[in-house]
Design a protein around this motif. Structure first.
Motif, PDB file in Angstrom:
ATOM      1  N   THR A  32      -7.972  17.004  26.068  1.00 25.22           N
ATOM      2  CA  THR A  32      -6.883  16.969  25.080  1.00 25.22           C
ATOM      3  C   THR A  32      -6.646  18.368  24.529  1.00 25.22           C
ATOM      4  O   THR A  32      -7.526  19.219  24.597  1.00 25.22           O
ATOM      5  N   LEU A  33      -5.501  18.578  23.951  1.00 26.23           N
ATOM      6  CA  LEU A  33      -5.238  19.818  23.210  1.00 26.23           C
ATOM      7  C   LEU A  33      -4.533  19.541  21.890  1.00 26.23           C
ATOM      8  O   LEU A  33      -4.973  19.966  20.842  1.00 26.23           O
ATOM      9  N   CYS A  34      -3.443  18.792  21.953  1.00 31.53           N
ATOM     10  CA  CYS A  34      -2.710  18.583  20.696  1.00 31.53           C
ATOM     11  C   CYS A  34      -3.360  17.508  19.832  1.00 31.53           C
ATOM     12  O   CYS A  34      -3.126  17.441  18.631  1.00 31.53           O
ATOM     13  N   ASP A  35      -4.203  16.683  20.430  1.00 31.19           N
ATOM     14  CA  ASP A  35      -4.830  15.612  19.657  1.00 31.19           C
ATOM     15  C   ASP A  35      -5.921  16.167  18.736  1.00 31.19           C
ATOM     16  O   ASP A  35      -6.613  17.125  19.086  1.00 31.19           O
ATOM     17  N   GLY A  43       1.129  13.491  20.978  1.00 27.46           N
ATOM     18  CA  GLY A  43       1.586  13.322  22.367  1.00 27.46           C
ATOM     19  C   GLY A  43       2.431  14.463  22.882  1.00 27.46           C
ATOM     20  O   GLY A  43       3.365  14.252  23.656  1.00 27.46           O
ATOM     21  N   GLY A  44       2.113  15.688  22.459  1.00 29.75           N
ATOM     22  CA  GLY A  44       2.965  16.819  22.817  1.00 29.75           C
ATOM     23  C   GLY A  44       2.526  17.609  24.034  1.00 29.75           C
ATOM     24  O   GLY A  44       3.355  18.088  24.795  1.00 29.75           O
ATOM     25  N   CYS A  45       1.206  17.775  24.228  1.00 26.09           N
ATOM     26  CA  CYS A  45       0.769  18.709  25.265  1.00 26.09           C
ATOM     27  C   CYS A  45       0.691  18.066  26.644  1.00 26.09           C
ATOM     28  O   CYS A  45       0.714  18.768  27.648  1.00 26.09           O
ATOM     29  N   ARG A  46       0.545  16.776  26.718  1.00 26.22           N
ATOM     30  CA  ARG A  46       0.466  15.976  27.951  1.00 26.22           C
ATOM     31  C   ARG A  46      -0.802  16.243  28.765  1.00 26.22           C
ATOM     32  O   ARG A  46      -0.888  15.838  29.918  1.00 26.22           O
ATOM     33  N   LEU A  47      -1.771  16.939  28.182  1.00 24.49           N
ATOM     34  CA  LEU A  47      -2.997  17.206  28.937  1.00 24.49           C
ATOM     35  C   LEU A  47      -3.814  15.929  29.126  1.00 24.49           C
ATOM     36  O   LEU A  47      -4.609  15.816  30.043  1.00 24.49           O
ATOM     37  N   CYS A  48      -3.589  14.957  28.268  1.00 23.90           N
ATOM     38  CA  CYS A  48      -4.421  13.757  28.293  1.00 23.90           C
ATOM     39  C   CYS A  48      -3.822  12.642  29.160  1.00 23.90           C
ATOM     40  O   CYS A  48      -4.249  11.500  29.059  1.00 23.90           O
ATOM     41  N   ALA A  60       0.488   9.619  28.412  1.00 25.93           N
ATOM     42  CA  ALA A  60      -0.431  10.313  27.482  1.00 25.93           C
ATOM     43  C   ALA A  60      -1.369   9.291  26.832  1.00 25.93           C
ATOM     44  O   ALA A  60      -0.916   8.340  26.183  1.00 25.93           O
ATOM     45  N   CYS A  62      -3.393   9.695  24.351  1.00 23.75           N
ATOM     46  CA  CYS A  62      -3.592   9.825  22.905  1.00 23.75           C
ATOM     47  C   CYS A  62      -2.615   8.982  22.092  1.00 23.75           C
ATOM     48  O   CYS A  62      -2.886   8.679  20.933  1.00 23.75           O
TER      49      CYS A  62
END
Ligand code: FES
Length: 658
Positions: A32-35, A43-48, A60, A62
């Motif tokens: 995760t990054l934005c979480d 739910g902004g970075c979409r890494l998750c 996403a 998160c």
């Protein structure tokens, strides 16, 4: 409960859990990054993103609620590729030259995420615009060049402190974090709580005090309690080489990581001069001496003056020290005055009320965190107990209404839905007016039919308009969970009749009954309530005193205290720092500071908390408690040690959680 499968593992989680938290609860790592666990999912970075069986595209985790029967994969080749692309884009979009960044090497979540994906180079050519670095703030720096636009800082500013200073400006790759309408941070509405810095995953927000003093892996973390005020917020003290590098909010404590400037930055900014050896006055000057000599001198001077002794202790001292102080000077020496530096101003009135009525009238801070209508009277939550103000401010967008009653300018005035400016010193009349208005408008939640005075008489006495008081009555009585927060302006400047009137209003609006207690007093320092429970609430009257002993610890010596003690012929002070008080003392005993001494605090809501020592005191300095024990020994006094029992011997204004 919800049953789902992640990576072939069947798991069960509570309804309402996100897929990300379901995975976390079962030790399955999703990057995760934005979480951030303490902030609303974004739910902004979409890494998750994860693959969910039956769904067309990765989702996403998160922001995705777990549902019964879900089958989820988190480590497919497609997902790994997707993460790699997301991270590559992030690295190429801004200046992320890691070797030049203060958080590189373990403290940067972006760098760590890249290493977790086995990335060792940038597959995409960096292409960025240079943004100016904002260094206008005294406590931290905003560098948009390191920002990944996760918006954690913006959410922390809004959700933790309710300050809403940070937001974004522009669109796409040009998006930047700004303060207010893109003014320099140092000139913005920022209140320097530092929550944004604590949640920032990269080097976009770094605090000036800890920058370049080592990575988190080099620091020792001690869970502790802030001594800044009676709220007793949970903190983590980060130390290195016996120095405080930074203080962060404890996410696991009831304040959930929220801190104010006083808790986060001020203790690290300490500039006062430390006292490291006992000092005695010789020929008008203070000169260094030994502990043995100092204790002997003290005993010689105090023994003949026992009954003419004034003793004062700071409410910053741990409960153990406060009780030893009371046991020594009140019980052991029968001193003329034994009190605290607050002299009961923020506590004596309500303590007396609780004893007289045999009941706790105040509630817990959780009632404030969840209230839909708050009346603040006699307190400015911008200048003291600021975190309590954050609890109110952050709920205002959700509909919490605020009434501020203060004859003077108040830091919360601009935020109030209703702002009442009564005549100074008319608190009782204000409550009488509210009582009369509630009953007159048929809003009472009890069967009370008559008020102490008529509305007209009360209005005349406090100078408020009928329309305003009736508005306030409706707001309070129609709220689901109203709370009255009061400070020194009520407890320090009023009498029992005012407190009676306030409790009557609280009862009428359902803020003081067996089900719910929505009355909260802010009290004063960290152990204000403990001092009240130990009876250290008397006024410091020294007319008949020939000697004074002040257990100041690391507290500041107020002008009032220094002036009051000016006329006392002999003065001994146990203190950590030089001050106007130590300057005129005849004897000074050096003691440790808050972070060097383990001990308990009893916060404003009656919660007993233990703080470990995070630092070792300099050589020659003794613990506050040990100094009192040594003095008792020298004077032949046996100290009581059962401070827990002493705290509960009288009815407390709020239920104690011991
Ligand atoms: Fe889920 Fe950023 S952590 S989208």
């Amino acid at each position: 409960m919800i049953n789902l499968t992640i990576n072939g593992k069947s798991i069960e989680v509570a309804e309402g859990t996100t897929v990300l938290n379901a995975a976390r609860q079962n030790d399955i790592k999703i990057p995760t990054l934005c979480d951030h666990p303490n902030l609303t999912p974004y739910g902004g970075c979409r890494l998750c993103v994860v693959e969910v069986k039956g769904m067309r595209v990765p989702i996403a985790a998160c922001t995705l609620p777990a549902a019964n029967g879900m089958v989820i994969e988190t480590e497919t080749p497609a997902l790994k590729k997707s993460r790699n692309v997301i991270l590559s884009l992030l690295f190429s979009e801004r200046n992320h030259f890691c070797p030049f960044c203060q958080v590189s090497g373990g403290d940067c979540e972006l760098q760590n995420a890249a290493y977790d994906e086995h990335m060792d180079h940038w597959p995409m050519q960096p292409q960025w615009t240079n943004f100016p670095v904002d260094t206008s703030h005294p406590n931290f720096i905003l560098d948009n060049n390191r920002c990944i636009l996760c918006r954690r800082c913006i959410r922390a500013c809004a959700e933790m402190s309710g300050n809403f200073t940070l937001s974004v400006e522009e669109r796409g790759a040009a998006t930047i974090v700004v303060a207010d309408t893109n003014v320099p941070l140092g000139q913005s509405s920022c209140v320097s709580c530092g929550s944004c810095v604590q949640v920032c995953p990269t080097g976009a927000l770094i605090d000036r005090q800890s920058a370049y003093l080592g990575h988190d892996k080099h620091l020792t973390v001690t869970r502790s309690v802030c001594r800044g005020c009676s709220l007793g917020c949970g903190i983590e003290i980060h130390t290195r080489d016996n120095h405080i590098v930074k203080i962060t909010g404890d996410y696991e404590a009831p304040n959930a990581g929220t801190l104010c400037k006083t808790g986060r930055f001020l203790p690290v900014e300490q500039t006062r001069t430390r006292i490291t050896t006992p000092l005695k006055r010789v020929d008008g000057s203070l000169v260094a001496t030994t502990w043995e000599d100092a204790l002997k001198l003290l005993a010689q001077n105090l023994t003949p003056l026992k009954g003419q002794l004034a003793a004062v202790a700071s409410t910053r001292l741990p409960v153990e020290s406060l009780y030893a102080f009371k046991s020594l000077f009140a019980d052991g020496l029968n001193s003329a005055v034994v009190t605290s530096t607050e002299e009961g101003r923020p506590t004596a009135l309500q303590a007396e009320y609780a004893i007289k009525n045999g009941e706790a009238i105040e509630g817990k801070l959780d009632t404030l965190r969840t209230s839909d209508c708050v009346l603040i009277i006699g307190a400015d939550l911008k200048s003291t107990h600021e975190t309590a103000g954050f609890y109110v401010k952050r709920n205002q967008p959700k509909g919490t209404r605020l009434i501020v009653i203060d004859p003077n300018e108040n830091g919360m005035d601009d935020l109030a839905n209703l702002n009442l400016k009564p005549q100074a010193g008319s608190n009782e009349a204000v409550f009488n007016a509210l009582e009369a208005a509630i009953i007159k408008e048929g809003l009472a939640r009890t069967d009370a039919k008559s008020s102490k005075t008529t509305l007209e008489a009360a209005l005349k006495a406090c100078g408020l308009e009928a329309e305003d008081v009736i508005d306030a009555a409706h707001m309070l009585a129609e709220a689901v969970a109203p709370v009255i927060v009061y400070g020194r302006g009520v407890s320090g400047n009023s009498d029992a009749a005012t407190l009676d009137a306030m409790v009557r209003v609280a009862k009428l609006i359902g803020a003081s009954d067996s089900e719910r207690k929505g009355l909260i007093s802010l009290k004063g320092g960290a152990n204000s309530l403990a001092a009240a429970q130990l009876g250290l609430v008397d006024q410091l009257k020294v007319q008949n005193c020939k000697a004074a002993y002040v257990a100041l610890g690391d507290d500041f010596a107020s002008k009032r205290l220094v002036e009051t003690l000016e006329k006392v012929p002999y003065l001994a002070v146990q203190a950590s720092y030089e001050s106007a008080l130590t300057e005129r003392a005849d004897l000074v005993l050096p003691v440790d500071i808050w972070a060097e001494e383990a001990g308990h605090t009893l916060n404003t809501e009656g919660r007993l908390q233990f703080a470990e020592a995070a630092l070792t005191a300099p050589e020659g300095v003794r613990q506050n408690l040990m100094v009192l024990v040594d003095i008792a020994h020298e004077l032949g006094v046996t100290l009581n040690e059962n401070w827990r029992e002493a705290l509960t011997q009288r009815t407390s204004v709020v239920e104690l959680e011991m």
